[in-house]
Design an enzyme around this catalytic site. Structure first.
Site, PDB file in Angstrom:
ATOM      1  N   ASP A   1       5.102 -21.933 -34.663  1.00 61.64           N
ATOM      2  CA  ASP A   1       5.240 -23.289 -35.546  1.00 61.64           C
ATOM      3  C   ASP A   1       6.569 -23.194 -35.692  1.00 61.64           C
ATOM      4  OD1 ASP A   1       2.964 -24.635 -34.401  1.00 61.64           O
ATOM      5  OD2 ASP A   1       2.019 -24.151 -36.441  1.00 61.64           O
TER       6      ASP A   1
ATOM      7  N   ASP B   1      -3.714 -21.224 -38.495  1.00 60.20           N
ATOM      8  CA  ASP B   1      -2.792 -21.606 -38.995  1.00 60.20           C
ATOM      9  C   ASP B   1      -3.007 -20.808 -40.282  1.00 60.20           C
ATOM     10  OD1 ASP B   1      -1.486 -22.950 -36.819  1.00 60.20           O
ATOM     11  OD2 ASP B   1      -2.664 -24.462 -37.241  1.00 60.20           O
TER      12      ASP B   1
END
Length: 216
Positions: free
Chosen positions: A183, A149
């Site tokens: 995401d 991420d």
């Protein structure tokens, strides 16, 4: 929307997602932040669990490694299920809105499962060092990779006034989660289904008729 166009959308998302992750893994140390704007930063973190960093081992009497394996296998079945859903809605000539939404969700889920399945054997660790691709000493094993991420939007970073009950004087940050392109694709797909529910789950013919009525 045809199968070929859906595949092009999925491929585009996967390419952007994986290139961004490969760049971060091979150029950033874990936890390293880079400020792009005051409200947007690149912050490299790795997620070894489920949403919000939760782990199965936090809730079940199993080791963290076993929990990670179970979670990855579950994700594989989920991706397979979403893939079948996408094939089915295309075969049934469902609305373009629904097909795009499912394609986004599938691309995002597949992007993160690539990390979970393969990154553990492709990279060494990123703790206090920049990871090496195709390392001789990978940090994990097959099915034990961590999801990368890096997108961080602390649009508000302040302190609660002292007079606010319970939280006065404490830090307040919005938006705090760190996420990735995959995401974003999943969230966008789910958002489309929620906001355009009626349009998504109508047939392509019904959607065309509705749009035709609105234009007259």
């Amino acid at each position: 929307m045809s199968l070929n166009k859906s595949l092009l959308l999925i491929a585009a998302i996967l390419i952007v997602d994986q290139l961004s992750k490969l760049y971060i893994k091979t150029n950033f140390v874990l936890g390293e932040p880079v400020e792009v704007f005051s409200w947007f930063k690149i912050l490299f973190i790795e997620n070894s669990g489920a949403a919000w960093g939760a782990k199965l081992s936090d809730f079940l009497p199993i080791s963290e490694r076993s929990g990670k394996l179970i979670l990855t296998i579950f994700r594989l079945f989920a991706v397979a299920g979403i893939g079948y859903w996408l094939f089915d809605v295309i075969r049934k000539k469902s609305s373009r809105t629904l097909i795009i939404a499912v394609a986004l969700i599938f691309a995002g889920a597949l992007g993160n499962i690539i990390d979970s399945v393969f990154y553990g054997v492709l990279f060494d660790h990123s703790n206090n060092q920049v990871a090496t691709l195709f390392s001789d000493e990978p940090y994990g094993g097959i099915f034990h990779g961590k999801v990368v991420d890096m997108l961080y939007f602390p649009m508000i970073d302040t302190i609660w006034p002292e007079w606010v009950p319970f939280v006065g004087g404490e830090n307040f940050r919005f938006f705090e989660p760190v996420f990735n392109v995959a995401d974003t694709a999943i969230s966008t797909g789910v958002g489309i289904l929620l906001v355009f529910n009626k349009k998504a789950f109508g047939t392509a013919e019904e959607t065309a008729a509705t749009e035709g009525n609105q234009s007259t």
